[in-house]
Design a protein around this motif. Structure first.
Motif: not given
Length: 133
Positions: A22-24, A32-34, A44-47
């Motif tokens: 849920a961090i995204a 995004s958060c996969a 995997t978090l992408v700013i």
């Protein structure tokens, strides 16, 4: 360590920030958060601007806290471990605490401290604002 007081109840705050993926939804910088849906979970978090990617593994979980570690991150640290937790206050509101321990890369202590303090503070500010009355 950083913390904030939130106007939401512990259950309400945890329902927003508690799910590992849920961090995204609550951390403004995350585009995004996969989730690998593995055990233990890895995200995997992408700013938002795509300039940085974090890979994090959940290392512990309890009723209103979870801990995680970096598998890879663009922060000059090793052995990073962090915990985010929600604690009830006597008035029905919540305190959210986000803490971490790490070893800064050689000569990078100030950069590491600043980067992680910024991550914690902006995340906690977003949580505080979401539950502001």
């Amino acid at each position: 360590m950083a913390q904030c007081r939130c106007q939401g109840s512990p259950a309400a705050v945890w329902s927003v920030i508690g799910p590992f993926r849920a961090i995204a939804q609550w951390r403004p910088a995350i585009g995004s958060c996969a989730d690998d849906h593995g055990a233990p979970p890895t995200r995997t978090l992408v700013i938002k601007d795509g300039a940085a990617t974090f890979v994090e593994i959940q290392t512990a979980r309890s009723e209103r806290s979870y801990s995680y570690a970096f598998k890879s991150a663009p922060v000059p640290v090793t052995h990073y471990a962090s915990t985010i937790k929600v604690v009830a206050r006597p008035d029905g509101t919540s305190t959210v605490t986000w803490s971490g321990a790490y070893t800064p890369d050689l000569g990078q202590a100030s950069a590491a401290d600043a980067a992680l303090a910024g991550i914690y503070e902006t995340g906690l500010n977003a949580i505080r604002q979401r539950f502001a009355k």
